[in-house]
Design a protein around this motif. Structure first.
Motif, mmCIF file in Angstrom:
data_model
loop_
_atom_site.group_PDB
_atom_site.id
_atom_site.type_symbol
_atom_site.label_atom_id
_atom_site.label_comp_id
_atom_site.label_asym_id
_atom_site.label_seq_id
_atom_site.Cartn_x
_atom_site.Cartn_y
_atom_site.Cartn_z
ATOM 1 N N ARG A 259 0.921 -1.313 0.111
ATOM 2 C CA ARG A 259 -0.180 -0.048 -0.203
ATOM 3 C C ARG A 259 0.818 1.364 -0.099
ATOM 4 N NH1 ARG A 259 -2.391 3.293 3.700
ATOM 5 N NH2 ARG A 259 -4.440 4.273 3.153
ATOM 6 N N GLY A 260 1.949 1.306 0.729
ATOM 7 C CA GLY A 260 2.867 2.287 0.645
ATOM 8 C C GLY A 260 3.612 2.656 -0.564
ATOM 9 N N ILE A 261 3.898 1.504 -1.101
ATOM 10 C CA ILE A 261 4.480 1.685 -2.705
ATOM 11 C C ILE A 261 3.638 2.283 -3.467
ATOM 12 C CG2 ILE A 261 5.213 0.434 -4.623
ATOM 13 C CD1 ILE A 261 6.240 -1.737 -2.538
ATOM 14 N N VAL A 262 2.382 1.874 -3.666
ATOM 15 C CA VAL A 262 1.358 2.417 -4.415
ATOM 16 C C VAL A 262 1.123 3.974 -4.072
ATOM 17 C CG1 VAL A 262 -0.975 2.271 -5.292
ATOM 18 C CG2 VAL A 262 0.164 0.409 -4.881
ATOM 19 N N LEU A 263 1.069 4.313 -2.968
ATOM 20 C CA LEU A 263 0.930 5.824 -2.421
ATOM 21 C C LEU A 263 2.076 6.697 -2.905
ATOM 22 C CD1 LEU A 263 -1.054 5.235 0.873
ATOM 23 C CD2 LEU A 263 -2.016 6.098 -1.065
ATOM 24 N N GLY A 264 3.195 6.190 -2.551
ATOM 25 C CA GLY A 264 4.580 6.791 -2.692
ATOM 26 C C GLY A 264 4.686 7.939 -1.630
ATOM 27 N N LYS A 265 5.863 8.563 -1.806
ATOM 28 C CA LYS A 265 5.898 9.640 -0.865
ATOM 29 C C LYS A 265 5.054 10.748 -0.861
ATOM 30 C CE LYS A 265 10.289 12.207 0.810
ATOM 31 N NZ LYS A 265 11.638 12.434 0.573
ATOM 32 N N LYS A 266 4.566 10.964 0.007
ATOM 33 C CA LYS A 266 3.596 12.103 0.144
ATOM 34 C C LYS A 266 2.410 11.931 -0.883
ATOM 35 C CE LYS A 266 6.961 15.592 2.122
ATOM 36 N NZ LYS A 266 7.209 16.961 1.935
ATOM 37 N N GLY A 267 2.126 10.855 -1.089
ATOM 38 C CA GLY A 267 1.064 10.309 -2.010
ATOM 39 C C GLY A 267 1.398 10.670 -3.539
ATOM 40 N N GLN A 268 2.491 10.947 -3.755
ATOM 41 C CA GLN A 268 2.886 11.580 -5.242
ATOM 42 C C GLN A 268 2.913 10.384 -6.194
ATOM 43 O OE1 GLN A 268 3.401 14.445 -5.683
ATOM 44 N NE2 GLN A 268 3.548 14.004 -7.873
ATOM 45 N N MET A 269 3.068 9.065 -5.891
ATOM 46 C CA MET A 269 2.763 8.045 -6.968
ATOM 47 C C MET A 269 1.283 7.864 -7.341
ATOM 48 S SD MET A 269 4.022 5.869 -8.806
ATOM 49 C CE MET A 269 5.914 6.014 -8.160
ATOM 50 N N ILE A 270 0.387 7.604 -6.334
ATOM 51 C CA ILE A 270 -0.860 7.513 -6.785
ATOM 52 C C ILE A 270 -1.553 8.722 -7.266
ATOM 53 C CG2 ILE A 270 -2.005 8.321 -4.721
ATOM 54 C CD1 ILE A 270 -3.844 6.009 -4.832
ATOM 55 N N LYS A 271 -0.741 9.860 -7.129
ATOM 56 C CA LYS A 271 -1.438 11.089 -8.020
ATOM 57 C C LYS A 271 -0.990 10.995 -9.337
ATOM 58 C CE LYS A 271 -1.403 14.492 -4.007
ATOM 59 N NZ LYS A 271 -0.667 15.842 -3.665
ATOM 60 N N GLU A 272 0.145 10.570 -9.762
ATOM 61 C CA GLU A 272 0.679 10.408 -10.883
ATOM 62 C C GLU A 272 -0.120 9.239 -11.806
ATOM 63 O OE1 GLU A 272 5.030 10.004 -10.863
ATOM 64 O OE2 GLU A 272 5.331 11.767 -9.920
ATOM 65 N N ILE A 273 -0.444 8.176 -11.022
ATOM 66 C CA ILE A 273 -1.111 7.324 -11.666
ATOM 67 C C ILE A 273 -2.649 7.796 -11.969
ATOM 68 C CG2 ILE A 273 -2.214 4.928 -11.151
ATOM 69 C CD1 ILE A 273 0.542 4.200 -9.605
ATOM 70 N N GLY A 274 -2.876 8.171 -10.987
ATOM 71 C CA GLY A 274 -4.591 8.887 -11.310
ATOM 72 C C GLY A 274 -4.808 9.788 -12.508
ATOM 73 N N ALA A 275 -3.629 10.602 -12.584
ATOM 74 C CA ALA A 275 -3.618 11.476 -13.541
ATOM 75 C C ALA A 275 -3.460 11.123 -14.952
ATOM 76 C CB ALA A 275 -2.270 12.681 -13.208
#
Length: 318
Positions: A259-275
């Motif tokens: 879960r932490g891997i998907v979220l990324g640091k400060k939620g940056q990874m999931i933001k990029e995937i979502g975009a």
């Protein structure tokens, strides 16, 4: 692509309608080893994206149908999961789905990456395909990666091992040779009424395609870090008054560390995937999309029969 929340039911034309008497319609199964290029070829033949494509093997998990029109023929291409030796329960379910797709079709198109034509998994597919009593086409993909003499040797050897109606040499990525393949497939379809409207390109529910698009972006960004079993579900699909769409999806992982891997640091990874997913959804649906992604832990989901039913797979019991 039509914005629909459920797959559209086939509406066959009346067989005795004189205007439609020369029509053809049938199913062509695309089979092959993982990463042979089946999903890329399906999208190329249909002319739109109906199946996700990543460099991660075994991306396609169930049967994806893409509908192509050619002359008076309607071809329903079935993109099957890659055929491989199963190691997990999910693998076994996908393998069974792939072969059922081949046996139920009017024509089988065997797609082989020419660089892997001599590998054991290719030989195993050829041996098993010999027991499928329907017409077969051989399609060699990525032909720009080998020399012509090598290519001709591969063609001769494979045709000596198993009888094919014809052989095609293509690049699914660029489209080279795909027009000839489509014409041959269209001519091989049996006479009969079209099963879908002429402008429909897939019977895949758009909510499921949306989940697959997000899974594609997830695997492209995190294919080394994230296990193959991760999945995405679309939980809310709500049209808004201004014509836009609110979509909520959940990314399920097996452990909290993932879960932490998907979220990324400060939620940056999931933001990029979502975009990335949102931009592609807006292009497909031709409307503004408000996409919200959530990450949840679901341990041992690959042992849950309900998850298999949601993906259109039969839960293996042996």
């Amino acid at each position: 692509m039509t914005d629909q929340t459920d797959s559209q039911q086939p509406e066959a034309n009346t067989p005795d309608d004189p205007e439609h008497g020369d029509r053809r319609c049938g199913f062509a199964a695309l089979i092959g080893a993982p990463n042979a290029g089946k999903s890329t070829l399906l999208n190329q033949l249909v002319g739109e994206k109906v199946s996700i494509v990543t460099h991660k093997v075994q991306t396609t998990r169930t049967l994806v149908r893409g509908i192509a029109m050619h002359g008076n023929s309607q071809v329903i291409f079935v993109d099957t999961p890659g055929i491989f030796r199963p190691r997990r329960r999910l693998d076994s379910a996908m393998l069974k789905t792939a072969w059922s797709g081949a046996k139920d079709a009017d024509l089988v198109v065997l797609l082989i990456d020419v660089r892997k034509a001599r590998e054991p998994e290719t030989m195993e597919i050829l041996e098993r395909l010999a027991d499928v009593p329907i017409p077969r086409l051989l399609c060699l993909n990525k032909i720009d990666t080998v020399k012509r003499d090598t290519l001709l040797e591969i063609v001769a050897r494979l045709n000596a091992q198993l009888k094919f109606e014809a052989t095609f040499m293509i690049s699914a990525l660029t489209g080279d040779g795909c027009a000839d393949l489509l014409e041959a497939v269209a001519k091989a379809m049996p006479p009969g009424p079209w099963l879908y409207p002429e402008d429909q390109v897939s019977d895949y529910p758009v909510k499921q395609l949306a989940a697959e698009i997000t899974r594609e972006k997830l695997f492209i960004r995190l294919h080394e870090e994230l296990p193959y079993e991760s999945m995405v579900e679309t939980e809310q699909w709500k049209p808004l008054k201004d014509g836009s769409l609110r979509v909520e999806q959940v990314i399920y992982v097996a452990r909290d560390s993932q879960r932490g891997i998907v979220l990324g640091k400060k939620g940056q990874m999931i933001k990029e995937i979502g975009a990335q997913s949102r931009r592609e959804l807006e292009e497909i649906l031709e409307r503004k999309v408000h996409l919200f992604l959530f990450v949840k832990v679901r341990e041992k989901w690959s042992d849950d029969p309900e998850r298999y039913r949601e993906m259109g797979l039969e839960f293996p019991t042996d």
